[in-house]
Design an enzyme around this catalytic site. Structure first.
Site, PDB file in Angstrom:
ATOM      1  CG  ASP A 159      -7.460  10.713   5.945  1.00 34.23           C
ATOM      2  OD1 ASP A 159      -8.388  11.027   5.177  1.00 34.23           O
ATOM      3  OD2 ASP A 159      -6.360  10.287   5.546  1.00 34.23           O
ATOM      4  CE  LYS A 176       1.933   6.065   7.587  1.00 33.78           C
ATOM      5  NZ  LYS A 176       0.817   6.707   8.313  1.00 33.78           N
ATOM      6  CG  PHE A 216       2.268  12.173   5.219  1.00 32.77           C
ATOM      7  CD1 PHE A 216       2.735  13.260   4.503  1.00 32.77           C
ATOM      8  CD2 PHE A 216       1.077  12.302   5.919  1.00 32.77           C
ATOM      9  CE1 PHE A 216       2.043  14.455   4.496  1.00 32.77           C
ATOM     10  CE2 PHE A 216       0.384  13.504   5.914  1.00 32.77           C
ATOM     11  CZ  PHE A 216       0.868  14.581   5.194  1.00 32.77           C
ATOM     12  N   GLY A 238       0.827  -1.207   0.000  1.00 34.93           N
ATOM     13  CA  GLY A 238       0.000   0.000   0.000  1.00 34.93           C
ATOM     14  C   GLY A 238       0.853   1.245   0.000  1.00 34.93           C
TER      15      GLY A 238
END
Length: 1010
Positions: free
Chosen positions: A836, A731, A711, A707
């Protein structure tokens, strides 16, 4: 003798006086006609072939084309100038033609107001100003024309009311004022005009109830009212003389009269379409023996269709679509047996109803005059009767959106006149019969959304009239016939997506000069993108995603100057992005994600419409694309810094020393800040090193990329955690991106404060230097094996199987996400706003439990955050999910999250993104759903839920009751979403109340499925 001379003198004097008067009147008429001509020609000379050309001749005006005169006095009695391309005005001089009986100016481009002097035409019997551009009010002075029999003033731009003074036109038989902007209630004066035969008030802005405005019209045979009238329809049943009644597109309520044959014994044509009528179709309808058309579409009719309509020997059209007729039972179609006696029947449409059961074989006994047969969106089961091939007169068939199974009958090839064939959204299997090649007039073939398989028959190429070709969402395989598309020279729309086609995509599409939309996504096509696509200059939508295309993107695609949407994502494309794509002014959507593209991304004016995620070798300067900077740009910046360095060296020693001290202090503070960032999570978790993550992700290999976000990129990895090898999601922050470090800080601050079963759990973090000495930051999370909610709702896997979420599972996910929000807003010591919330940030574990993730934009409402940064101003979130108040600078708050949650709920049940192409300034996802409540919710929900409910319903003992319950559940689900997504924050549903509402819906739905 003397008396004789006296009489002779008197007679001569009278004759001279009469001749003088006639000459004066004739001169008045001539002068009026010349003025009329000049008014008609304010735009210039008369058009070629116009009747006005003769009006410049020396002939007597009675010989001018379009002018008629009386035989005795030679006065103008008629002006007929139809379709003469006149573009001027009607001058006041028209009032001087006092002997005028007929004025016909139909189908020109005359404009301006009709002069009030027209009221001087006392002898006028026929006025026709139709199909022009007259404006303003209808002159009240027309009421002075007491001999008026026919008034045709339709299709203009008249406004205001119809003058009530028209009630004095006692001889008026025809009143056609349709197609303007007239307003007001039904004119009461109409009931005084007993001579009326034809009245058309349609296509205006009339409103209100008709009440008794039409009483006392014994000669009325034609009435058309479609506008904005409302109230009961019962006053219409007093008009027994009517032959034709059209009250469509109003807001009438009530039912059809049980004694329709008594109310309208002479009726030939009925149109009650698009109203709010309820009840059943009365069986007395069959006694109106002269009836040819019965249209009552888009109402709320229920019950069975009478079995005696076969008595209507002259019936040519029966349109019952968009009602609630039928009971989803096997005997719903008994009326079809009777209709086979209607030997003049040409159109039969009962789509969008509740008819169930199998189609009777008697369908093959319909008249050969039948051209239009539409039964789509019902509950029809079983097979398509083989006898359908006997209806050789058919022009259009629509059986789509039912529960039909079996194969497409081979007899379909006998329908030589067929132009439109719709079978999509059923459960048909097998292949397309080769007999379809006999349908040489076929212009539309739509068999999408079935279980059809096999190869496309080569005989299909014989259908050279094809304009719309949709076979998407099936299991077709093999290669497409090489010359298939070259035979479809009239093809406008082509959709073969979601199948298993393989091989090279055939050439020839570029030669289709009128092709507008081409969708071939999610097949197994390989090879290069055909270069000849660039010749399809009318192409606006091109979707080739989810295949195995390789090589470069043809630069020639930049010639498609009409292109609006281009999707080449999820292929094996390499090389640079053609610069000419950035010059297509009409381009609104470009998706090149998940390929192997490389080089610098061209400059796009509308960069928000561009997606290039998953192309690790791309670079560029636009921050919205989240790309690394290109090397040539880095060198330029280095050169600039070098020049500045030379200047800096030349500064004085004291200044240099000062700068040195400042730099040292800055670096020390930076180390402190970095430590603070790390310590945020170090308090609870053992950090992992860069080397460990590098090894666990195979060097952050593309094969492990799962994915990408604003950022950071997310990789799958396996690390040693608590002496066990554990799959995780890593991440990696893109620190070159603006505010990426701030996002990392925000996420750390939030993650160290929260722990909840429906929030994504962090395992550890890393803040270090990479193997090139650059700053490196990463967060390590639990691995969610079932990906994101967005993938479940909108993605299709390589096997062409659309992922399905049941209603129960969607409710569970909705409740999970709601519980997460409740915890963030009300369960934390410091309230947290996520900012978000969207499907791509909802992750699903092995058991399909939902976890809310990505806190990079989150806000701690009561803490010191980001050095006192304002919590208002900038938009926070993703387009479509952002609360409206954020766009006006309001501070972030829990109601903002609840708005996003409401949008997510609506997306869950409709499977439509808030940014779907059907939504615009006038239609949003919320309005789309609001319009469907409470009676049409099945039209907006995800089709898979529709199919799920049918299967449950068919298993139940009380299917009608079960259907109503399912309908209520879906309504309630949608209502919660709409309430949460209210425009104003004060109107939004409390999150805890929303959760309780969803739990109640789930409990009731579980009891049905159990």
């Amino acid at each position: 003798m003397r008396l004789f001379f006296i009489l002779l003198v008197i007679l001569v004097s009278f004759s001279a006086s009469s001749n003088s008067s006639e000459e004066n009147n004739n001169e008045h008429d001539r002068t009026a006609l010349v003025a009329l001509r000049d008014g008609f020609l304010t735009g210039g000379t008369p058009p070629d072939g116009s009747a006005l050309s003769s009006w410049n001749s020396s002939l007597h005006f009675c010989q001018w084309q379009g002018v008629t005169c009386g035989k005795r006095h030679k006065r103008v009695t008629g002006i007929i100038l139809t379709e003469q391309k006149l573009s001027g005005v009607l001058p006041p001089s028209i009032g001087n033609l006092t002997s005028l009986r007929v004025l016909k100016l139909t189908s020109n481009s005359l404009h301006g107001q009709v002069p009030k002097e027209i009221g001087h035409l006392r002898r006028l019997q026929y006025i026709d100003l139709a199909q022009n551009s007259f404006e303003g009010r209808i002159p009240v002075e027309l009421s002075n024309c007491s001999n008026l029999l026919k008034m045709y003033i339709y299709n203009n731009n008249f406004s205001g009311l119809i003058p009530f003074q028209f009630g004095s036109l006692s001889k008026l038989a025809v009143l056609l004022v349709n197609g303007s902007n007239l307003v007001g209630a039904m004119p009461n004066f109409l009931r005084n005009l007993s001579s009326l035969v034809v009245v058309d008030l349609s296509n205006n802005l009339f409103h209100g109830e008709i009440q008794n405005s039409l009483q006392g019209l014994p000669n009325l045979i034609y009435l058309s009212l479609y506008s904005k009238f409302s109230g009961p329809n019962s006053p219409l049943y007093n008009l027994s003389s009517l032959h034709s009644l059209d009250v469509s597109e109003n807001h009438f309520t009530g039912t059809l009269a049980q004694d329709m044959d008594v109310a309208f014994p002479k009726a030939i044509f009925f149109n009650f379409g698009d109203n709010n009528l309820m009840g059943a179709i009365p069986s007395s309808l069959s006694n109106i023996s002269r009836l040819t058309r019965f249209q009552i579409y888009e109402n709320g009719l229920t019950g069975r269709v009478p079995d005696n309509l076969g008595k209507l020997k002259y019936l040519s059209a029966l349109q019952l679509y968009s009602n609630h007729l039928g009971n989803k039972k096997s005997n719903d179609f008994s009326f079809l047996n009777s209709l086979t006696n209607c030997t003049k029947l040409e159109s039969l449409d009962f789509s969008y109803n509740r008819f169930g059961g199998q189609l009777p074989n008697s369908i093959s006994n319909f008249t050969l005059h039948l051209k239009n047969l539409r039964m789509d969106h019902n509950y029809i089961t079983g097979r398509i009767p083989e006898g359908i091939g006997q209806l050789s007169g058919l022009y259009a068939i629509d059986f789509s959106g039912n529960l039909l199974d079996g194969v497409i009958p081979n007899s379909i090839g006998k329908l030589g006149n067929i132009s439109q064939l719709y079978l999509y959204g059923n459960k048909l299997h097998g292949g397309i019969p080769s007999s379809i090649g006999n349908l040489t007039k076929l212009s539309t073939l739509n068999v999408g959304g079935n279980s059809l398989n096999g190869n496309i028959p080569s005989a299909l190429r014989n259908c050279k009239s094809m304009e719309i070709f949709r076979i998407s969402g099936n299991h077709f395989n093999g290669n497409l016939p090489e010359d298939l598309f070259t035979q479809f020279q009239n093809l406008i729309y082509c959709n073969i997506s979601l199948n298993s086609f393989d091989g090279i995509f055939p050439l020839g599409v570029g030669k289709l000069g009128v092709l507008n939309e081409l969708y071939i996504s999610y097949n197994n096509f390989s090879g290069q993108i055909p270069n000849d696509l660039s010749q399809a200059v009318e192409l606006e939508y091109l979707d080739m995603a989810g295949n195995s295309f390789e090589g470069s993107i043809p630069a020639s695609l930049g010639r498609l100057r009409s292109l609006i949407s281009l999707d080449l994502s999820d292929n094996n494309l390499s090389g640079p992005i053609p610069k000419d794509l950035a010059t297509i002014a009409s381009l609104q959507y470009l998706n090149l994600s998940f390929n192997k593209l490389e080089g610098e991304v061209p400059f796009f004016i509308n960069v928000s419409a561009v997606s290039v995620a998953g192309n690790l070798q791309l670079c560029g300067e636009n921050p919205e694309l989240h790309l690394q900077l290109c090397e040539n740009n880095l060198r330029k910046k280095a050169a600039i810094l070098s020049r500045k360095g030379v200047i800096a060296i030349s500064l004085s020693a004291s200044t240099s020393f000062s700068l040195f001290v400042i730099v040292c202090i800055f670096c020390r503070n930076r180390r402190i800040c970095k430590k603070i960032d790390v310590d945020g999570l170090a308090e609870k978790y053992k950090r992992v090193t860069y080397a460990e993550l590098f090894k666990a992700t195979d060097g952050f290999a593309e094969s492990n990329l799962i994915g990408t976000g604003s950022f950071g990129d997310v990789y799958k990895a396996v690390i040693l955690h608590q002496n066990e090898r554990k799959p995780v999601a890593v991440k990696v922050l893109k620190l070159s991106k603006h505010k990426a470090t701030k996002s990392f800080t925000a996420e750390c601050k939030v993650l160290k404060r929260i722990r909840h079963r429906n929030l994504l759990s962090v395992i550890t973090s890393c803040s270090s230097l990479d193997n090139k000495g650059n700053d490196f930051k990463a967060l390590v999370f639990e691995f969610m094996s079932n990906s994101t909610l967005d993938n479940w709702l909108h993605s299709v896997d390589r096997r062409q199987e659309i992922r399905v979420l049941t209603l129960a599972k969607r409710l569970e996910i909705a409740i999970d996400v709601g519980c997460a929000l409740d915890y963030l807003h009300n369960g934390c010591e410091t309230p947290i706003v996520h900012c978000d919330l969207k499907p791509s940030n909802i992750l699903l574990d092995d058991d399909m439990v939902a976890h809310v993730g990505d806190f990079g934009l989150a806000k701690l409402l009561l803490g010191d955050f980001s050095g006192g940064e304002s919590m208002s101003a900038a938009l926070r979130g993703s387009i479509g999910y952002i609360a409206p108040e954020y766009g006006m600078g309001a501070a972030v708050s829990p109601p903002g999250d609840i708005y996003s949650y409401g949008i997510l709920l609506l997306e869950l049940i409709t499977r439509r993104r808030p940014t779907d192409h059907i939504f615009n300034d006038e239609m949003s996802l919320q309005r789309f759903c609001e319009r469907a409540l409470p009676d049409h919710v099945e039209e907006i929900v995800d089709q898979s839920l529709f199919d799920e409910s049918y299967e449950v319903i068919l298993r139940r003992r009380n299917p009608e009751e079960t259907k109503l319950e399912y309908h209520a559940f879906m309504n309630s689900f949608v209502e919660v979403g709409i309430s949460c997504a209210a425009e104003f924050s004060r109107d939004r549903m409390d999150i805890q109340f929303a959760i309780q509402s969803l739990k109640r819906i789930k409990e009731k739905s579980d009891s049905i499925v159990a």
